[in-house]
Design a protein around this motif. Structure first.
Motif, PDB file in Angstrom:
ATOM      1  N   UNK A  29       0.840  -1.200   0.000  1.00  0.00           N
ATOM      2  CA  UNK A  29       0.000   0.000   0.000  1.00  0.00           C
ATOM      3  C   UNK A  29       0.875   1.250   0.000  1.00  0.00           C
ATOM      4  N   UNK A  30       1.977   1.155   0.720  1.00  0.00           N
ATOM      5  CA  UNK A  30       2.917   2.264   0.763  1.00  0.00           C
ATOM      6  C   UNK A  30       3.502   2.534  -0.637  1.00  0.00           C
ATOM      7  N   UNK A  31       3.862   1.428  -1.312  1.00  0.00           N
ATOM      8  CA  UNK A  31       4.434   1.580  -2.652  1.00  0.00           C
ATOM      9  C   UNK A  31       3.401   2.217  -3.586  1.00  0.00           C
ATOM     10  N   UNK A  32       2.144   1.770  -3.471  1.00  0.00           N
ATOM     11  CA  UNK A  32       1.072   2.353  -4.301  1.00  0.00           C
ATOM     12  C   UNK A  32       0.972   3.852  -4.059  1.00  0.00           C
ATOM     13  N   UNK A  33       1.012   4.234  -2.782  1.00  0.00           N
ATOM     14  CA  UNK A  33       0.854   5.650  -2.425  1.00  0.00           C
ATOM     15  C   UNK A  33       2.022   6.467  -2.971  1.00  0.00           C
ATOM     16  N   UNK A  34       3.244   5.969  -2.734  1.00  0.00           N
ATOM     17  CA  UNK A  34       4.416   6.749  -3.147  1.00  0.00           C
ATOM     18  C   UNK A  34       4.516   6.849  -4.673  1.00  0.00           C
ATOM     19  N   UNK A  35       3.913   5.867  -5.370  1.00  0.00           N
ATOM     20  CA  UNK A  35       3.968   5.901  -6.834  1.00  0.00           C
ATOM     21  C   UNK A  35       3.066   7.007  -7.388  1.00  0.00           C
ATOM     22  N   UNK A  36       2.067   7.456  -6.596  1.00  0.00           N
ATOM     23  CA  UNK A  36       1.165   8.496  -7.083  1.00  0.00           C
ATOM     24  C   UNK A  36       0.567   9.252  -5.889  1.00  0.00           C
ATOM     25  N   UNK A  37       1.416  10.062  -5.254  1.00  0.00           N
ATOM     26  CA  UNK A  37       0.971  10.795  -4.063  1.00  0.00           C
ATOM     27  C   UNK A  37      -0.248  11.667  -4.380  1.00  0.00           C
ATOM     28  N   UNK A  38      -0.191  12.393  -5.493  1.00  0.00           N
ATOM     29  CA  UNK A  38      -1.296  13.308  -5.808  1.00  0.00           C
ATOM     30  C   UNK A  38      -2.605  12.556  -6.012  1.00  0.00           C
ATOM     31  N   UNK A  39      -2.511  11.426  -6.661  1.00  0.00           N
ATOM     32  CA  UNK A  39      -3.729  10.690  -7.000  1.00  0.00           C
ATOM     33  C   UNK A  39      -4.281   9.870  -5.842  1.00  0.00           C
ATOM     34  N   UNK A  40      -3.408   9.461  -4.909  1.00  0.00           N
ATOM     35  CA  UNK A  40      -3.875   8.490  -3.913  1.00  0.00           C
ATOM     36  C   UNK A  40      -3.899   8.980  -2.463  1.00  0.00           C
ATOM     37  N   UNK A  41      -3.401  10.197  -2.231  1.00  0.00           N
ATOM     38  CA  UNK A  41      -3.293  10.651  -0.843  1.00  0.00           C
ATOM     39  C   UNK A  41      -4.660  10.820  -0.177  1.00  0.00           C
ATOM     40  N   UNK A  42      -5.630  11.375  -0.900  1.00  0.00           N
ATOM     41  CA  UNK A  42      -6.954  11.577  -0.286  1.00  0.00           C
ATOM     42  C   UNK A  42      -7.561  10.237   0.131  1.00  0.00           C
ATOM     43  N   UNK A  43      -7.464   9.256  -0.753  1.00  0.00           N
ATOM     44  CA  UNK A  43      -8.009   7.925  -0.442  1.00  0.00           C
ATOM     45  C   UNK A  43      -7.273   7.300   0.731  1.00  0.00           C
ATOM     46  N   UNK A  44      -5.950   7.515   0.786  1.00  0.00           N
ATOM     47  CA  UNK A  44      -5.149   6.928   1.868  1.00  0.00           C
ATOM     48  C   UNK A  44      -5.565   7.520   3.212  1.00  0.00           C
ATOM     49  N   UNK A  45      -5.774   8.831   3.238  1.00  0.00           N
ATOM     50  CA  UNK A  45      -6.138   9.488   4.502  1.00  0.00           C
ATOM     51  C   UNK A  45      -7.501   8.987   4.993  1.00  0.00           C
ATOM     52  N   UNK A  46      -8.454   8.832   4.077  1.00  0.00           N
ATOM     53  CA  UNK A  46      -9.755   8.301   4.493  1.00  0.00           C
ATOM     54  C   UNK A  46      -9.642   6.863   4.977  1.00  0.00           C
ATOM     55  N   UNK A  47      -8.808   6.076   4.293  1.00  0.00           N
ATOM     56  CA  UNK A  47      -8.676   4.675   4.692  1.00  0.00           C
ATOM     57  C   UNK A  47      -7.968   4.560   6.050  1.00  0.00           C
ATOM     58  N   UNK A  48      -7.042   5.479   6.323  1.00  0.00           N
ATOM     59  CA  UNK A  48      -6.383   5.485   7.641  1.00  0.00           C
ATOM     60  C   UNK A  48      -7.441   5.742   8.723  1.00  0.00           C
ATOM     61  N   UNK A  49      -8.312   6.723   8.479  1.00  0.00           N
ATOM     62  CA  UNK A  49      -9.329   7.050   9.490  1.00  0.00           C
ATOM     63  C   UNK A  49     -10.318   5.888   9.644  1.00  0.00           C
ATOM     64  N   UNK A  50     -10.680   5.236   8.551  1.00  0.00           N
ATOM     65  CA  UNK A  50     -11.573   4.070   8.668  1.00  0.00           C
ATOM     66  C   UNK A  50     -10.897   2.974   9.470  1.00  0.00           C
ATOM     67  N   UNK A  51      -9.680   2.607   9.067  1.00  0.00           N
ATOM     68  CA  UNK A  51      -9.017   1.453   9.655  1.00  0.00           C
ATOM     69  C   UNK A  51      -8.649   1.703  11.109  1.00  0.00           C
ATOM     70  N   UNK A  52      -8.167   2.924  11.398  1.00  0.00           N
ATOM     71  CA  UNK A  52      -7.713   3.212  12.769  1.00  0.00           C
ATOM     72  C   UNK A  52      -8.875   3.643  13.666  1.00  0.00           C
ATOM     73  N   UNK A  53      -9.930   4.223  13.091  1.00  0.00           N
ATOM     74  CA  UNK A  53     -11.066   4.741  13.883  1.00  0.00           C
ATOM     75  C   UNK A  53     -10.583   5.409  15.174  1.00  0.00           C
ATOM     76  N   UNK A  54     -10.034   6.623  15.069  1.00  0.00           N
ATOM     77  CA  UNK A  54      -9.466   7.282  16.256  1.00  0.00           C
ATOM     78  C   UNK A  54     -10.449   7.376  17.425  1.00  0.00           C
ATOM     79  N   UNK A  55     -11.733   7.644  17.128  1.00  0.00           N
ATOM     80  CA  UNK A  55     -12.741   7.638  18.201  1.00  0.00           C
ATOM     81  C   UNK A  55     -13.450   6.294  18.168  1.00  0.00           C
ATOM     82  N   UNK A  56     -13.442   5.584  19.284  1.00  0.00           N
ATOM     83  CA  UNK A  56     -14.072   4.265  19.336  1.00  0.00           C
ATOM     84  C   UNK A  56     -15.590   4.382  19.447  1.00  0.00           C
TER      85      UNK A  56
END
Ligand code: HEM
Length: 425
Positions: free
Chosen positions: A284-311
């Motif tokens: 996933x990291x390689x995917x992100x670094x290969x296209x930061x502009x195209x994939x950063x927004x999706x990565x940030x949302x997926x981080x919030x989904x996966x980590x769910x900072x508020x339980x």
């Protein structure tokens, strides 16, 4: 109609796999993440929400663990009230009278009134102005990482960014910032189970004294800005007149505390989980670094989904209600429900392969910022902006940045708190 299952507080937490775990037992929140995830998966398969605690005395709560149920409760505020308090333990009445109510703990019409005033600071247009500040702060933080080679990502970067951003937006003078950060850390210790697990002896009043001092500092700045307004949020809040209303000193203090607790800890934890997720998922990291502009927004949302900072946050049922429509499980007036955002974010009904961290997931209807409705996170846009800016700066300048070892987590039933995370680049 399915009758809710009742679990007494004496049920041992976690194991064995066939028994229902007890979400009200602090020991449950000390279990490893996979064991907790398996317990929630089991709860989601049940036909009705499980009630934890003693339903006869009303001391307990229904656990809403499915995506659809959390959305329903969030978007039906006339039935699911925030007024009695959304955190556990709930704030004492006298604390609320003394320090003022923050908007998470209010219902309409007071909630709508306050939200109308403060949301003027969070429109995309105004946040466009903040963008420059966010960029300046992220650049300075990454400069500092290169220069000082700190070991802990949380202290050096993840906590610092949202704190500096809020202080800059509010116009908190540099000399007051350290004292405020120290006070915030003390106030937020009381939420969830983190504190009772960490400390043998609670020190009642310590968090409140910190809160009082912090609100005092902010109210003082508010008085000063009312006399001499500047180009900052505090000035806007104390001078703005929305339908004949402006924030009082006490409301300003309560709002600032909420911004710090709601906006700093959440973003800090999301960033720390994010760096770790991008380290342990190298493809996933390689995917992100290969296209930061195209994939950063999706990565940030997926981080919030996966980590769910508020339980979870809680609501109180105003009138008897059948969940999911007529014939659904009956929730009685006066009962509490806990909205488990983390569990909703792993609901198989809403997300294919929910445990996978997939930055290309689309759509990604996660509930990390809440399930919609009037209390939906006011800072969601700002949080995205901060996380995107930081990850862009970090991976552009230090493409080898990664976590070292596992994050040091703080067990809590309220948030997925990371105390520290070692990192290298
Ligand atoms: C990744 C970061 C964040 C996460 C995961 C998060 C999550 C949440 C959640 C779950 C809620 C409750 C929603 C509901 O009850 O329906 C909430 C409310 C709120 N958040 Fe955030 N938040 C984040 C960042 C921020 C930031 C940066 C700010 C502001 C600077 C902020 C300010 C607020 C406020 C003021 C509320 C209360 C809104 C209301 O009651 O009307 N949050 N947030």
């Amino acid at each position: 109609m399915d009758a809710p299952t009742e679990i007494s507080a004496a049920t041992p937490a976690g194991t064995p796999a066939s028994a229902t775990p007890d979400l009200a037992d602090p020991r449950f929140w000390q279990l490893p993440a996979p064991a907790r995830a398996a317990a929630f998966a089991e709860l989601r398969r049940r036909p009705a929400p499980v009630y934890f605690g003693d339903r006869a005395t009303g001391r307990g709560f229904h656990a809403l663990v499915r995506h659809a149920d959390v959305v329903e409760a969030s978007r039906t505020p006339a039935v699911f009230l925030s007024g009695p308090g959304v955190t556990t333990p709930e704030p004492a009445r006298w604390v609320r009278v003394l320090f003022g109510d923050s908007m998470v703990n209010l219902d309409d019409p007071r909630h709508a009134q306050l939200r109308r005033i403060v949301s003027r600071a969070f429109t995309p247009r105004l946040l466009g102005r903040v963008e420059e500040d966010v960029h300046r702060i992220t650049t300075a933080l990454v400069d500092e990482v290169e220069r000082g080679r700190p070991e802990d990502f949380v202290g050096a970067v993840a906590a610092e960014l949202p704190f500096q951003v809020i202080c800059t937006m509010m116009g908190i003078p540099a000399e007051s910032r350290r004292a405020i950060l120290d006070l915030v850390n003390r106030t937020s210790e009381d939420i969830g189970v983190a504190r009772p697990l960490r400390r043998r002896f609670r020190v009642p009043g310590r968090g409140l004294a910190a809160l009082a001092r912090m609100q005092g500092i902010v109210a003082g700045i508010g008085r000063e800005r009312r006399r001499r307004p500047a180009e900052d949020l505090i000035s806007a809040l104390v001078t703005a007149d929305v339908n004949g209303r402006r924030l009082t000193g006490r409301e300003l203090g309560a709002f600032f505390t909420l911004l710090l607790v709601a906006g700093v800890e959440t973003t800090r934890n999301a960033l720390a989980h994010g760096l770790h997720l991008l380290t342990v998922n190298p493809e996933q990291r390689a995917l992100l670094l290969a296209d930061l502009d195209g994939r950063l927004d999706g990565a940030v949302d997926e981080i919030v989904r996966h980590a769910s900072p508020i339980i979870q946050f809680r609501r109180t049922v105003a009138v008897d209600h059948e969940l999911g429509g007529p014939g659904g499980p009956l929730l009685r007036a006066g009962e509490k429900v806990a909205l488990y955002y983390g569990s909703a974010n792993r609901d198989e009904e809403a997300f294919p392969d929910p445990d996978a961290f997939d930055i290309t997931r689309s759509p990604n209807p996660h509930l990390g910022y809440g399930g919609g409705g009037p209390h939906y996170c006011l800072g969601a846009h700002l949080a995205r902006q901060e996380m995107t800016a930081l990850l862009r700066e970090l991976f552009t300048r230090l493409p080898d940045a990664r976590s070292v070892g596992a994050p040091e987590l703080v067990p809590s039933s309220f948030d997925h708190r990371v105390r520290s995370l070692r990192f290298t680049f």
